[in-house]
Design a protein around this motif. Sequence first.
Motif, PDB file in Angstrom:
ATOM      1  N   TRP A 267       4.257 -10.688  -9.754  1.00  0.00           N
ATOM      2  CA  TRP A 267       5.193 -10.161 -10.743  1.00  0.00           C
ATOM      3  C   TRP A 267       5.863 -11.287 -11.516  1.00  0.00           C
TER       4      TRP A 267
ATOM      5  N   VAL B  40      10.575  -2.622  -6.645  1.00  0.00           N
ATOM      6  CA  VAL B  40      10.054  -1.991  -5.423  1.00  0.00           C
ATOM      7  C   VAL B  40       8.807  -2.775  -4.996  1.00  0.00           C
ATOM      8  N   ILE B  41       8.971  -3.575  -3.981  1.00  0.00           N
ATOM      9  CA  ILE B  41       7.856  -4.400  -3.498  1.00  0.00           C
ATOM     10  C   ILE B  41       7.835  -4.331  -1.970  1.00  0.00           C
ATOM     11  N   VAL B  42       6.648  -4.136  -1.428  1.00  0.00           N
ATOM     12  CA  VAL B  42       6.440  -4.220   0.030  1.00  0.00           C
ATOM     13  C   VAL B  42       5.444  -5.361   0.265  1.00  0.00           C
TER      14      VAL B  42
ATOM     15  N   ARG C  71       2.128  -2.942   3.978  1.00  0.00           N
ATOM     16  CA  ARG C  71       1.911  -1.774   3.111  1.00  0.00           C
ATOM     17  C   ARG C  71       1.240  -0.630   3.874  1.00  0.00           C
ATOM     18  N   ARG C  72       1.352   0.584   3.306  1.00  0.00           N
ATOM     19  CA  ARG C  72       0.707   1.803   3.802  1.00  0.00           C
ATOM     20  C   ARG C  72       1.148   2.162   5.214  1.00  0.00           C
ATOM     21  N   GLN C  73       2.413   1.888   5.473  1.00  0.00           N
ATOM     22  CA  GLN C  73       3.005   2.314   6.748  1.00  0.00           C
ATOM     23  C   GLN C  73       4.278   3.106   6.483  1.00  0.00           C
ATOM     24  N   GLY C  74       4.488   3.484   5.230  1.00  0.00           N
ATOM     25  CA  GLY C  74       5.657   4.309   4.919  1.00  0.00           C
ATOM     26  C   GLY C  74       6.889   3.527   4.477  1.00  0.00           C
TER      27      GLY C  74
ATOM     28  N   GLY D  98       7.428   1.629   1.720  1.00  0.00           N
ATOM     29  CA  GLY D  98       7.758   1.853   0.307  1.00  0.00           C
ATOM     30  C   GLY D  98       8.514   3.164   0.148  1.00  0.00           C
ATOM     31  N   THR D  99       8.057   4.205   0.833  1.00  0.00           N
ATOM     32  CA  THR D  99       8.726   5.509   0.765  1.00  0.00           C
ATOM     33  C   THR D  99      10.136   5.419   1.344  1.00  0.00           C
TER      34      THR D  99
ATOM     35  N   THR E 280       4.009   1.173 -11.600  1.00  0.00           N
ATOM     36  CA  THR E 280       2.608   0.757 -11.530  1.00  0.00           C
ATOM     37  C   THR E 280       1.821   1.943 -10.943  1.00  0.00           C
TER      38      THR E 280
ATOM     39  N   LYS F 139       2.182   6.574  -6.828  1.00  0.00           N
ATOM     40  CA  LYS F 139       1.744   7.359  -5.666  1.00  0.00           C
ATOM     41  C   LYS F 139       2.886   7.566  -4.679  1.00  0.00           C
TER      42      LYS F 139
ATOM     43  N   TYR G 275       6.212   7.468  -5.709  1.00  0.00           N
ATOM     44  CA  TYR G 275       7.339   8.148  -6.357  1.00  0.00           C
ATOM     45  C   TYR G 275       7.065   9.649  -6.566  1.00  0.00           C
TER      46      TYR G 275
HETATM   47  C1  LIG Z   1       3.627   0.374  -4.249  1.00  0.00           C
HETATM   48  C2  LIG Z   1       4.105  -0.159  -2.910  1.00  0.00           C
HETATM   49  C3  LIG Z   1       5.578  -0.496  -3.008  1.00  0.00           C
HETATM   50  C4  LIG Z   1       3.909   0.950  -1.863  1.00  0.00           C
HETATM   51  O1  LIG Z   1       4.461   0.508  -0.627  1.00  0.00           O
HETATM   52  P1  LIG Z   1       3.946   1.105   0.768  1.00  0.00           P
HETATM   53  O2  LIG Z   1       4.885   0.640   1.814  1.00  0.00           O
HETATM   54  O3  LIG Z   1       2.525   0.798   0.928  1.00  0.00           O
HETATM   55  O4  LIG Z   1       4.155   2.663   0.485  1.00  0.00           O
HETATM   56  P2  LIG Z   1       3.982   3.832   1.528  1.00  0.00           P
HETATM   57  O5  LIG Z   1       3.391   3.329   2.781  1.00  0.00           O
HETATM   58  O6  LIG Z   1       5.278   4.548   1.627  1.00  0.00           O
HETATM   59  O7  LIG Z   1       2.971   4.771   0.784  1.00  0.00           O
HETATM   60  C5  LIG Z   1       1.763   4.242   0.244  1.00  0.00           C
HETATM   61  C6  LIG Z   1       0.570   4.917   0.851  1.00  0.00           C
HETATM   62  O8  LIG Z   1       0.607   4.750   2.249  1.00  0.00           O
HETATM   63  C7  LIG Z   1       0.453   6.015   2.862  1.00  0.00           C
HETATM   64  N1  LIG Z   1       1.191   5.977   4.122  1.00  0.00           N
HETATM   65  C8  LIG Z   1       2.478   6.189   4.309  1.00  0.00           C
HETATM   66  N2  LIG Z   1       2.789   6.066   5.607  1.00  0.00           N
HETATM   67  C9  LIG Z   1       1.641   5.726   6.239  1.00  0.00           C
HETATM   68  C10 LIG Z   1       1.305   5.439   7.579  1.00  0.00           C
HETATM   69  N3  LIG Z   1       2.218   5.493   8.569  1.00  0.00           N
HETATM   70  N4  LIG Z   1       0.045   5.079   7.851  1.00  0.00           N
HETATM   71  C11 LIG Z   1      -0.881   5.018   6.857  1.00  0.00           C
HETATM   72  N5  LIG Z   1      -0.620   5.298   5.575  1.00  0.00           N
HETATM   73  C12 LIG Z   1       0.625   5.647   5.270  1.00  0.00           C
HETATM   74  C13 LIG Z   1       1.031   6.971   1.876  1.00  0.00           C
HETATM   75  O9  LIG Z   1       0.591   8.301   2.062  1.00  0.00           O
HETATM   76  C14 LIG Z   1       0.483   6.403   0.646  1.00  0.00           C
HETATM   77  O10 LIG Z   1      -0.900   6.696   0.620  1.00  0.00           O
HETATM   78  P3  LIG Z   1      -1.783   6.742  -0.668  1.00  0.00           P
HETATM   79  O11 LIG Z   1      -1.674   5.358  -1.317  1.00  0.00           O
HETATM   80  O12 LIG Z   1      -3.150   7.037  -0.167  1.00  0.00           O
HETATM   81  O13 LIG Z   1      -1.195   7.830  -1.522  1.00  0.00           O
HETATM   82  C15 LIG Z   1       3.288  -1.406  -2.464  1.00  0.00           C
HETATM   83  O14 LIG Z   1       1.911  -1.084  -2.518  1.00  0.00           O
HETATM   84  C16 LIG Z   1       3.548  -2.635  -3.317  1.00  0.00           C
HETATM   85  O15 LIG Z   1       4.480  -3.380  -3.067  1.00  0.00           O
HETATM   86  N6  LIG Z   1       2.667  -2.848  -4.338  1.00  0.00           N
HETATM   87  C17 LIG Z   1       2.805  -3.991  -5.241  1.00  0.00           C
HETATM   88  C18 LIG Z   1       4.044  -3.871  -6.102  1.00  0.00           C
HETATM   89  C19 LIG Z   1       4.128  -2.546  -6.821  1.00  0.00           C
HETATM   90  O16 LIG Z   1       3.212  -2.107  -7.498  1.00  0.00           O
HETATM   91  N7  LIG Z   1       5.302  -1.881  -6.646  1.00  0.00           N
HETATM   92  C20 LIG Z   1       5.600  -0.624  -7.295  1.00  0.00           C
HETATM   93  C21 LIG Z   1       6.282  -0.900  -8.553  1.00  0.00           C
HETATM   94  S1  LIG Z   1       6.545   0.504  -9.556  1.00  0.00           S
END
Ligand SMILES: CC(C)(COP(=O)(O)OP(=O)(O)OC[C@H]1O[C@@H](n2cnc3c(N)ncnc32)[C@H](O)[C@@H]1OP(=O)(O)O)[C@@H](O)C(=O)NCCC(=O)NCCS
Length: 281
Positions: free
Chosen positions: A29, A74-76, A81-84, A86-87, A109, A114, A116
Amino acid sequence: MAPTEQAVIQHLEPLAIADALVLTVEAGWNQTAEDWAFFIAHGTVFGARDAGGKLIATAAVLPYSAGFAWVSLVIVAKSHRRQGLGTRMLNQCVSLLRERALVGMLDATPAGAKVYAPLGFRTIMGLNRWEGMGGAVVDRGEPVRPLASSDVDRIARFDAIAFGAPRNTLLANWWSRAGTRGFELADEIGYGLIRRSRIASQLGPVVAATESSAIVLLDAAIASMPGAVFVDVPEQWADIGAYLSTRGFAVQRPFQRMALGIDRPYGEPARVFAIAGPEYG
Ligand SMILES: CC(C)(COP(=O)(O)OP(=O)(O)OC[C@H]1O[C@@H](n2cnc3c(N)ncnc32)[C@H](O)[C@@H]1OP(=O)(O)O)[C@@H](O)C(=O)NCCC(=O)NCCS
């Protein structure tokens, strides 16, 4: 239990900016320490730390004084990532919005959208980030003049109408940064700012009455700033897209403007030809 369920979420303090920049760099970023400092000073930044105290996620809410707030940064960390997480971070932001009765706005992004959408955010507009190189253009004597510090308050009045909320402090902050330049149309209301950022200079906001006037401002700003330039343009502006393509720019990524609690943009979108950046709107 996923390790992220144990992550402690707290308000981020200025001392954590160096940690936040590690996440900015990992995500590729453009934000600088000055951006993080602005969000910490004027908004609320949440940070999640793992058991070892390492910052693994951020999310921010920047309130504007017209009943809405920008949700951003919003950055993880890739490793979490994908462990909830971001949510979880977004839920913190949504709770804050509800406490303060603010409409939530953001520029997402595709990965962010996905997260939001299930929380109720709805897409109200599409944007494209264009990337190209500035500088090296001969001055064509277009009817623009450079902005001076004394112009910023006047510009802020037009900006409040176009954006939908006053943001004098933010405009003054961008203006105070080393290298910021601004341009104004000589014969009609219209202005554009370009500020240095981490990877590329960010061109925006650009506000004008017509797309052709906006192109004059874009051209002046791009010519003034050698090096990489990002500009985030609402997708409806096809002539700007054609101009930027001719100027050697290409679309790097799309953004979706999303809103929680409203179905239309604030301000006067017909006058906004480039936003200030996805973190500010
Ligand atoms: C976008 C971002 C913040 C999401 O963070 P995250 O912690 O991965 O988000 P979540 O885990 O809550 O949800 C993402 C996915 O994980 C899934 N998920 C949530 N909990 C989960 C779990 N316990 N196990 C596996 N998957 C899970 C969600 O269903 C979602 O799935 P999908 O992508 O297939 O729809 C992260 O990918 C990121 O930092 N990206 C780069 C920066 C960016 O683009 N930020 C957003 C700016 S607008």
